[in-house]
Design a protein around this motif. Structure first.
Motif, PDB file in Angstrom:
ATOM      1  N   GLN A 298       0.806  -1.215   0.000  1.00  0.00           N
ATOM      2  CA  GLN A 298       0.000   0.000   0.000  1.00  0.00           C
ATOM      3  C   GLN A 298       0.845   1.274   0.000  1.00  0.00           C
ATOM      4  O   GLN A 298       0.325   2.366  -0.213  1.00  0.00           O
ATOM      5  CB  GLN A 298      -0.938   0.004   1.209  1.00  0.00           C
ATOM      6  N   ARG A 299       2.149   1.141   0.222  1.00  0.00           N
ATOM      7  CA  ARG A 299       3.014   2.318   0.131  1.00  0.00           C
ATOM      8  C   ARG A 299       3.247   2.735  -1.315  1.00  0.00           C
ATOM      9  O   ARG A 299       3.722   3.848  -1.576  1.00  0.00           O
ATOM     10  CB  ARG A 299       4.352   2.031   0.830  1.00  0.00           C
ATOM     11  N   ILE A 300       2.935   1.854  -2.248  1.00  0.00           N
ATOM     12  CA  ILE A 300       3.010   2.173  -3.674  1.00  0.00           C
ATOM     13  C   ILE A 300       1.679   2.789  -4.082  1.00  0.00           C
ATOM     14  O   ILE A 300       0.645   2.129  -4.042  1.00  0.00           O
ATOM     15  CB  ILE A 300       3.311   0.926  -4.519  1.00  0.00           C
ATOM     16  N   THR A 301       1.711   4.046  -4.471  1.00  0.00           N
ATOM     17  CA  THR A 301       0.477   4.735  -4.855  1.00  0.00           C
ATOM     18  C   THR A 301       0.024   4.315  -6.248  1.00  0.00           C
ATOM     19  O   THR A 301      -1.151   4.068  -6.492  1.00  0.00           O
ATOM     20  CB  THR A 301       0.690   6.260  -4.846  1.00  0.00           C
ATOM     21  N   SER A 302       0.977   4.244  -7.177  1.00  0.00           N
ATOM     22  CA  SER A 302       0.651   3.966  -8.568  1.00  0.00           C
ATOM     23  C   SER A 302       1.847   3.303  -9.231  1.00  0.00           C
ATOM     24  O   SER A 302       2.982   3.420  -8.752  1.00  0.00           O
ATOM     25  CB  SER A 302       0.297   5.271  -9.294  1.00  0.00           C
ATOM     26  N   VAL A 303       1.580   2.606 -10.333  1.00  0.00           N
ATOM     27  CA  VAL A 303       2.643   1.972 -11.126  1.00  0.00           C
ATOM     28  C   VAL A 303       2.596   2.575 -12.528  1.00  0.00           C
ATOM     29  O   VAL A 303       1.548   2.603 -13.165  1.00  0.00           O
ATOM     30  CB  VAL A 303       2.461   0.448 -11.191  1.00  0.00           C
ATOM     31  N   LEU A 304       3.751   3.064 -12.985  1.00  0.00           N
ATOM     32  CA  LEU A 304       3.857   3.662 -14.308  1.00  0.00           C
ATOM     33  C   LEU A 304       4.117   2.592 -15.354  1.00  0.00           C
ATOM     34  O   LEU A 304       5.045   1.795 -15.218  1.00  0.00           O
ATOM     35  CB  LEU A 304       5.015   4.654 -14.344  1.00  0.00           C
ATOM     36  N   VAL A 305       3.316   2.583 -16.404  1.00  0.00           N
ATOM     37  CA  VAL A 305       3.540   1.657 -17.508  1.00  0.00           C
ATOM     38  C   VAL A 305       3.772   2.457 -18.781  1.00  0.00           C
ATOM     39  O   VAL A 305       3.292   3.584 -18.928  1.00  0.00           O
ATOM     40  CB  VAL A 305       2.359   0.687 -17.702  1.00  0.00           C
ATOM     41  N   GLY A 306       4.515   1.857 -19.698  1.00  0.00           N
ATOM     42  CA  GLY A 306       4.680   2.410 -21.024  1.00  0.00           C
ATOM     43  C   GLY A 306       4.222   1.378 -22.035  1.00  0.00           C
ATOM     44  O   GLY A 306       4.495   0.181 -21.866  1.00  0.00           O
ATOM     45  N   VAL A 307       3.525   1.806 -23.063  1.00  0.00           N
ATOM     46  CA  VAL A 307       2.983   0.845 -24.030  1.00  0.00           C
ATOM     47  C   VAL A 307       3.253   1.327 -25.450  1.00  0.00           C
ATOM     48  O   VAL A 307       3.496   2.507 -25.691  1.00  0.00           O
ATOM     49  CB  VAL A 307       1.462   0.641 -23.837  1.00  0.00           C
ATOM     50  N   SER A 308       3.182   0.384 -26.385  1.00  0.00           N
ATOM     51  CA  SER A 308       3.327   0.716 -27.798  1.00  0.00           C
ATOM     52  C   SER A 308       2.025   0.492 -28.558  1.00  0.00           C
ATOM     53  O   SER A 308       1.936   0.857 -29.734  1.00  0.00           O
ATOM     54  CB  SER A 308       4.438  -0.124 -28.429  1.00  0.00           C
ATOM     55  N   ARG A 309       1.036  -0.101 -27.891  1.00  0.00           N
ATOM     56  CA  ARG A 309      -0.275  -0.325 -28.502  1.00  0.00           C
ATOM     57  C   ARG A 309      -1.364  -0.113 -27.452  1.00  0.00           C
ATOM     58  O   ARG A 309      -1.172  -0.442 -26.274  1.00  0.00           O
ATOM     59  CB  ARG A 309      -0.404  -1.749 -29.044  1.00  0.00           C
ATOM     60  N   PRO A 310      -2.526   0.393 -27.860  1.00  0.00           N
ATOM     61  CA  PRO A 310      -3.610   0.601 -26.894  1.00  0.00           C
ATOM     62  C   PRO A 310      -4.007  -0.682 -26.169  1.00  0.00           C
ATOM     63  O   PRO A 310      -4.350  -0.649 -24.982  1.00  0.00           O
ATOM     64  CB  PRO A 310      -4.763   1.133 -27.763  1.00  0.00           C
ATOM     65  N   GLU A 311      -3.943  -1.822 -26.874  1.00  0.00           N
ATOM     66  CA  GLU A 311      -4.371  -3.082 -26.269  1.00  0.00           C
ATOM     67  C   GLU A 311      -3.527  -3.456 -25.053  1.00  0.00           C
ATOM     68  O   GLU A 311      -4.011  -4.137 -24.138  1.00  0.00           O
ATOM     69  CB  GLU A 311      -4.302  -4.209 -27.302  1.00  0.00           C
TER      70      GLU A 311
END
Length: 339
Positions: A298-311
């Motif tokens: 719960q100390r992690i507020t959010s996780v950043l992701v990077g994508v190359s396709r909307p799917e």
């Protein structure tokens, strides 16, 4: 440079149900809520990218309840181009929704020639924020980060610049990235004395890169600072992409800036295969489990992701459906990763 919108899209209307599936967490002890999954624009939004595809990714993200878009002055290539393209997408698609968005940027890495385009001086940070706002066509960013510690500039000067940006109305909140536990505690104290809270820390964090567990997460919890993890998939290593080694068409094979062959050794592949077996038993992809592994804390507020396709966004967002791990799963995973 592929920056022209050769395939115009229909007028965008955000999905009515965009907030029904996404989960949001409070950022430390602040009033700000962030989606458990945020979108980083480190890759695939520079002038070498397909602009129309970028629009589709941004649209899909917001339709899924991803209200946080993370940038930096040097994202591209070339430097600044990700902010420029995001600004164009914002104007075309997201302008009516500005008050529903959290838009962040950063400065701290090499950006322009000469002694004032790098690190953490007030000169650099104030100028960089002004440039970022101009590129994106914004009056303010929601969060502005110092992108990395500066070993030469006094921390009081760097934090003073962040404080000034808030007082000038150019940033609502401020954060830091990749600071150690000790540096974070000092930054927090300096900003607190100035009257500007340290909202959030953005560390590199994954199942295979756990340096934050050596004290940083404890400091964040103690001080009430939020956190948003980047590179949760270890540049693709924690996906099914490398279960059989490095594919010839992968970014790792083509671009030496990313994964190196020695990072995908036989032992590492065996480790990934074992983790993949656990993910399958949980009804998840390896990528989903890797994201869920971070969100279980719960100390992690959010996780950043990077994508190359909307799917890919749909696949990543599905991670939040199961971020609970049994004791036996935790024990087995820790044994595999050597935690």
């Amino acid at each position: 440079m592929n920056i022209n919108d050769h395939n115009p899209l229909p007028t965008y209307h955000a999905a009515d149900n965009r907030y029904q599936e996404m989960k949001y967490r409070r950022t430390g002890k602040s009033g700000l809520m962030l989606p458990e999954i945020s979108l980083g624009l480190w890759h695939n939004f520079g002038h070498n990218a397909d602009f129309t595809l970028g629009r589709k990714i941004i649209r899909r993200a917001f339709d899924l309840g991803i209200s946080h878009f993370d940038l930096a002055n040097n994202y591209g290539p070339p430097y600044g181009s990700a902010e420029e393209n995001f600004g164009r997408i914002f104007k075309k698609d997201l302008l009516p929704y500005r008050d529903e968005l959290i838009i962040s940027s950063k400065a701290g890495w090499d950006m322009w020639p000469g002694p004032y385009g790098n690190w953490g001086s007030k000169k650099y940070l104030i100028a960089s924020c002004d440039q970022s706002l101009k590129r994106m066509g914004l009056d303010y960013v929601d969060i502005f980060y110092h992108h990395r510690p500066d070993p030469e500039t006094p921390l009081e000067e760097t934090m003073g610049a962040l404080d000034q940006l808030v007082r000038q109305g150019k940033a609502l909140y401020v954060g830091i990235s990749q600071y150690s536990a000790e540096e974070t505690a000092r930054a927090y104290s300096i900003l607190k004395e100035m009257g500007t809270p340290l909202l959030i820390h953005q560390p590199r964090y994954s199942m295979l890169d756990r340096w934050v567990e050596g004290g940083l997460l404890d400091v964040l919890e103690e001080k009430g600072i939020g956190s948003i993890a980047f590179s949760p998939l270890e540049q693709g290593l924690l996906t099914n992409k490398y279960l059989k080694g490095i594919p010839e068409d992968s970014r790792a094979a083509k671009d030496g800036r990313y994964l190196k062959p020695d990072q995908i050794s036989g032992d590492k592949i065996q480790m990934i295969k074992k983790l993949n077996d656990i993910a399958i038993s949980r009804g998840q992809t390896l990528a989903q489990m890797a994201i869920a592994w971070l969100l279980k804390d719960q100390r992690i507020t959010s996780v950043l992701v990077g994508v190359s396709r909307p799917e890919q966004l749909d696949d990543n967002v599905a991670s939040i459906k199961n971020s609970q791990f049994s004791d036996s799963e935790i024990t087995e995973i820790k044994t595999i990763i050597g935690a």
